[in-house]
Design a protein around this motif. Structure first.
Motif, PDB file in Angstrom:
ATOM      1  N   VAL A 106       0.841  -1.203   0.000  1.00  0.00           N
ATOM      2  CA  VAL A 106       0.000   0.000   0.000  1.00  0.00           C
ATOM      3  C   VAL A 106       0.870   1.246   0.000  1.00  0.00           C
ATOM      4  N   LEU A 107       1.935   1.243   0.796  1.00  0.00           N
ATOM      5  CA  LEU A 107       2.850   2.384   0.835  1.00  0.00           C
ATOM      6  C   LEU A 107       3.451   2.653  -0.541  1.00  0.00           C
ATOM      7  N   PHE A 108       3.888   1.589  -1.221  1.00  0.00           N
ATOM      8  CA  PHE A 108       4.482   1.780  -2.543  1.00  0.00           C
ATOM      9  C   PHE A 108       3.423   2.184  -3.574  1.00  0.00           C
ATOM     10  N   ALA A 109       2.198   1.733  -3.382  1.00  0.00           N
ATOM     11  CA  ALA A 109       1.131   2.161  -4.297  1.00  0.00           C
ATOM     12  C   ALA A 109       0.930   3.677  -4.200  1.00  0.00           C
ATOM     13  N   VAL A 110       1.009   4.205  -2.987  1.00  0.00           N
ATOM     14  CA  VAL A 110       0.858   5.649  -2.793  1.00  0.00           C
ATOM     15  C   VAL A 110       2.074   6.395  -3.326  1.00  0.00           C
ATOM     16  N   LEU A 111       3.274   5.859  -3.045  1.00  0.00           N
ATOM     17  CA  LEU A 111       4.501   6.526  -3.491  1.00  0.00           C
ATOM     18  C   LEU A 111       4.622   6.591  -5.005  1.00  0.00           C
ATOM     19  N   MET A 112       4.061   5.608  -5.706  1.00  0.00           N
ATOM     20  CA  MET A 112       4.216   5.529  -7.161  1.00  0.00           C
ATOM     21  C   MET A 112       3.070   6.199  -7.926  1.00  0.00           C
ATOM     22  N   LEU A 113       2.213   6.918  -7.239  1.00  0.00           N
ATOM     23  CA  LEU A 113       1.119   7.613  -7.920  1.00  0.00           C
ATOM     24  C   LEU A 113       1.672   8.623  -8.930  1.00  0.00           C
ATOM     25  N   GLY A 114       1.193   8.539 -10.153  1.00  0.00           N
ATOM     26  CA  GLY A 114       1.546   9.527 -11.165  1.00  0.00           C
ATOM     27  C   GLY A 114       2.866   9.321 -11.865  1.00  0.00           C
ATOM     28  N   VAL A 115       3.569   8.213 -11.623  1.00  0.00           N
ATOM     29  CA  VAL A 115       4.831   7.956 -12.309  1.00  0.00           C
ATOM     30  C   VAL A 115       4.549   7.588 -13.765  1.00  0.00           C
ATOM     31  N   LYS A 116       5.182   8.298 -14.686  1.00  0.00           N
ATOM     32  CA  LYS A 116       4.943   8.079 -16.114  1.00  0.00           C
ATOM     33  C   LYS A 116       6.113   7.401 -16.818  1.00  0.00           C
ATOM     34  N   THR A 117       7.334   7.694 -16.377  1.00  0.00           N
ATOM     35  CA  THR A 117       8.528   7.108 -16.984  1.00  0.00           C
ATOM     36  C   THR A 117       9.523   6.751 -15.892  1.00  0.00           C
ATOM     37  N   SER A 118      10.540   5.994 -16.264  1.00  0.00           N
ATOM     38  CA  SER A 118      11.585   5.622 -15.307  1.00  0.00           C
ATOM     39  C   SER A 118      12.538   6.777 -15.029  1.00  0.00           C
ATOM     40  N   LYS A 119      12.362   7.908 -15.726  1.00  0.00           N
ATOM     41  CA  LYS A 119      13.175   9.095 -15.435  1.00  0.00           C
ATOM     42  C   LYS A 119      12.706   9.795 -14.158  1.00  0.00           C
ATOM     43  N   ASP A 120      11.525   9.434 -13.689  1.00  0.00           N
ATOM     44  CA  ASP A 120      11.024   9.979 -12.428  1.00  0.00           C
ATOM     45  C   ASP A 120      11.954   9.534 -11.293  1.00  0.00           C
ATOM     46  N   PRO A 121      12.308  10.445 -10.372  1.00  0.00           N
ATOM     47  CA  PRO A 121      13.201  10.065  -9.261  1.00  0.00           C
ATOM     48  C   PRO A 121      12.678   8.887  -8.434  1.00  0.00           C
ATOM     49  N   ARG A 122      11.358   8.695  -8.417  1.00  0.00           N
ATOM     50  CA  ARG A 122      10.793   7.593  -7.630  1.00  0.00           C
ATOM     51  C   ARG A 122      11.019   6.231  -8.258  1.00  0.00           C
ATOM     52  N   ALA A 123      11.508   6.215  -9.518  1.00  0.00           N
ATOM     53  CA  ALA A 123      11.752   4.935 -10.191  1.00  0.00           C
ATOM     54  C   ALA A 123      12.818   4.117  -9.475  1.00  0.00           C
ATOM     55  N   ALA A 124      13.789   4.805  -8.843  1.00  0.00           N
ATOM     56  CA  ALA A 124      14.825   4.080  -8.103  1.00  0.00           C
ATOM     57  C   ALA A 124      14.224   3.286  -6.953  1.00  0.00           C
TER      58      ALA A 124
END
Length: 458
Positions: A106-124
Motif C-alpha cells: 500500500v505504501l508503494f502504491a501511494v509513493l508511485m502515484l503519477g509515475v509516467k517514466t523511469s526518469k522519475d526520481p521515484r523509479a529508483a
C-alpha cells in the motif's frame, strides 16, 4: 523460460549489495527488461513471505517450540527469561506477517502515484534497494508481533475478507484472459500452419477439460448431496452446471463467432473446469457436516481435521494463486486483454529497445548485434519513454493478493469462532459461490461485449 526468470531474479538479488555485485553477477544473467525483473522481485518477496506463513501454520510446530529453552513451558531456564512462543505460530502470526506486507505494498502504491517514466526520481525506489526493502519488511514483521491481540485479529480479519474478495475478481479476470490467450494462440497457429497437430491438440484439450468437468460435477453430486437433504449443495452444483452449459453454447453462436472468430469451446472448457473447482470449494466449506464429508473421509482417510492445517482445496487454491501471481508478473498484454480489461494488470509492450555500445536488443528479448559481447547490464531499462504497466495498480493488486493468500491460509477463519468451524464456515462458502458466478458472468460478458458495444473495437 523458468530458468531465465530464475537467473534474472537471482541477478536482482545480487544487486541488493550494491553496484559492484550487480556488475559482477548480471553479466551471467540472460537479457531481462527492468519492468519484468522488478515485478518478479516483488513476486519473490510475496512468495517467500507465504512460505514463512505456511511454516507458522505447520502442525506440530507448537510442540517443537516448547522444547526451545527460552520458550515458556520448556525446561532449562527460569520464567523471567522465557517468552511466550505461542504468539509466533497460528493464524494470528500469519495475520501479523501479512499485515506488514500489505502495508508495504500500500505504501508503494501511494509513493508511485503519477509515475509516467523511469526518469522519475521515484523509479529508483520501484526498481532497486531490494536489500533495504527486505530488511524493512523483516523489521516490520518483528514489530508486528508486539501488537496487542485483543482486537487486532478480528479487525484485520474483516480487512482480509474484503481485500481477498477484491483480489478474487482480479484473479478471475486473469484466468479468463489466460483462457482467451491460450485459444487465441493455438487457433492462430492452426490457421497459419493448417497443421492437423494443432487441430487435434485443440480438440484433445477441450475434450479433456469437459471430461474433467463432468467427472467433477458427478463426484460432487455423489459425495456432497443426499436424496433427502443437502438442498443448498444441490443448488450450487446444479446451478453452476447449467451456467457452464449456457456459456458453452453462447461461445459457439454465429453472432459471437462473427465478432470473435477465435472464440470457441476451448475457452469455455477452461472456465467450466475452474468453475467446477470453485463449486467444490463452495461445498467443501459447507458448515453442515452431514453434507460435507471432507476429502479424507471420501478417500477413506478418516474425518476432516478440525484444527489449523492445510486441506487439498486450500493447497489447490494456493497453487492457482501462485500461477496467477507469476502470470501477472511476466505476461504481456495481448489482443484478448481488450476483452478482459487486463491491460491495466499486465505489462504492455511499449516498443522500447535496449541500447548497448555496439548493438541493440529489442524489447522482445532478441540478441544484440555484437553477439552478446557488449558490456551493458543484462537487466535493462525499457521504461525511459513510458512505463510498461501502472506501478500503483500493480502494488494495489499485490496488496489484495497478500490479503487473499492470508485468508486462504487461514481458511477465511473468523478468529472468535470455534476451531470446529475452521475448515468449514458460511463466509468462505458464500465467497466461493459468488466467485464462481462472477467468473461465469465475466466470461459471458467477454463473449457478448463485442455484439452489445458495436462502436468499440475489440
Amino acid at each position: 523460460m523458468g530458468a531465465a526468470l530464475t537467473l534474472c531474479t537471482v541477478g536482482q538479488l545480487a544487486c541488493c549489495c550494491g553496484s559492484a555485485a550487480c556488475s559482477l553477477c548480471c553479466s551471467a544473467c540472460p537479457s531481462c527488461k527492468n519492468s519484468t525483473s522488478s515485478r518478479l522481485m516483488y513476486a519473490f518477496i510475496l512468495i517467500l513471505s507465504t512460505i514463512v506463513a505456511c511454516i507458522m501454520l505447520a502442525p506440530g510446530l507448537q510442540d517443537v517450540l516448547q522444547k526451545v529453552p527460552f520458550c515458556r513451558n520448556s525446561t532449562g531456564l527460569p520464567d523471567s527469561v522465557q517468552v511466550d512462543c505461542s504468539q509466533a505460530v497460528g493464524y494470528l502470526a500469519v495475520y501479523r506477517i501479512y499485515f506488514i506486507l500489505t502495508l508495504f505494498f500500500v505504501l508503494f502504491a501511494v509513493l508511485m502515484l503519477g509515475v509516467k517514466t523511469s526518469k522519475d526520481p521515484r523509479a529508483a525506489l520501484q526498481n532497486g534497494f531490494w536489500g533495504i526493502k527486505i530488511l524493512l519488511i523483516i523489521a516490520g514483521i518483528i514489530g508486528a508481533f508486539f501488537i496487542p491481540q485483543e482486537t487486532f485479529g478480528k479487525t484485520w480479519m474483516y480487512f482480509g475478507m474484503i481485500g481477498g474478495f477484491f483480489y478474487i475478481l482480479i484473479q478471475l479476470i486473469l484466468i479468463v484472459d489466460f483462457a482467451h490467450s491460450w485459444a487465441e494462440s493455438w487457433v492462430g497457429k492452426f490457421e497459419e500452419t493448417e497443421s492437423k497437430g494443432w487441430y487435434f491438440a485443440l480438440l484433445g484439450v477441450t475434450f479433456l477439460n469437459y471430461a474433467l468437468t463432468i467427472t467433477g460435477i458427478s463426484l460432487l453430486f455423489v459425495y456432497f448431496t443426499h436424496p433427502d437433504s443437502c438442498d443448498l449443495n444441490k443448488f450450487f452444483i446444479s446451478f453452476n452446471l447449467i451456467l457452464c452449459f449456457i456459456v458453452s453454447i453462447v461461445s459457439i453462436l454465429p453472432a459471437v463467432q462473427e465478432k470473435l472468430p477465435r472464440s470457441g469451446l476451448l475457452q469455455s472448457s477452461v472456465v467450466s473446469l475452474y468453475v467446477t473447482f470453485l463449486t467444490w470449494s463452495t461445498v467443501s466449506n459447507q458448515p453442515d457436516k452431514s453434507c460435507n464429508p471432507g476429502l479424507l473421509a471420501i478417500v477413506g482417510g478418516g474425518e476432516k481435521n478440525p484444527h489449523v492445517g492445510f486441506d487439498v482445496e486450500s493447497i489447490i487454491g494456493l497453487i492457482i494463486w501462485l500461477l496467477c501471481v507469476m502470470y501477472s508478473s511476466f505476461r504481456s498484454a495481448s489482443n484478448s486483454s481488450k476483452l478482459t480489461m487486463t491491460e491495466h494488470v499486465l505489462a504492455k509492450d511499449n516498443g522500447a529497445v535496449r541500447n548497448d555500445q555496439d548493438g541493440l536488443v529489442s524489447s522482445e528479448g532478441g540478441e544484440s548485434n555484437d553477439g552478446g559481447e557488449s558490456g551493458g547490464h543484462k537487466v535493462w531499462d525499457n521504461e525511459e519513454e513510458s512505463v510498461a504497466y501502472s506501478w500503483t495498480f500493480f502494488h494495489v493488486m499485490f496488496a489484495l493478493a497478500t490479503l487473499y493468500v492470508m485468508m486462504t491460509l487461514t481458511n477465511w477463519y473468523k478468529p472468535n469462532s470455534s476451531l470446529q468451524t475452521l475448515n468449514a464456515n458460511s463466509a468462505s462458502m458464500w465467497i466461493k459461490a459468488i466467485s464462481s458466478w462472477l467468473c461465469l458472468g465475466l466470461y459471458a460478458w467477454t463473449l457478448v461485449a463485442p455484439i452489445v458495444l458495436k462502436d468499440r473495437e475489440f
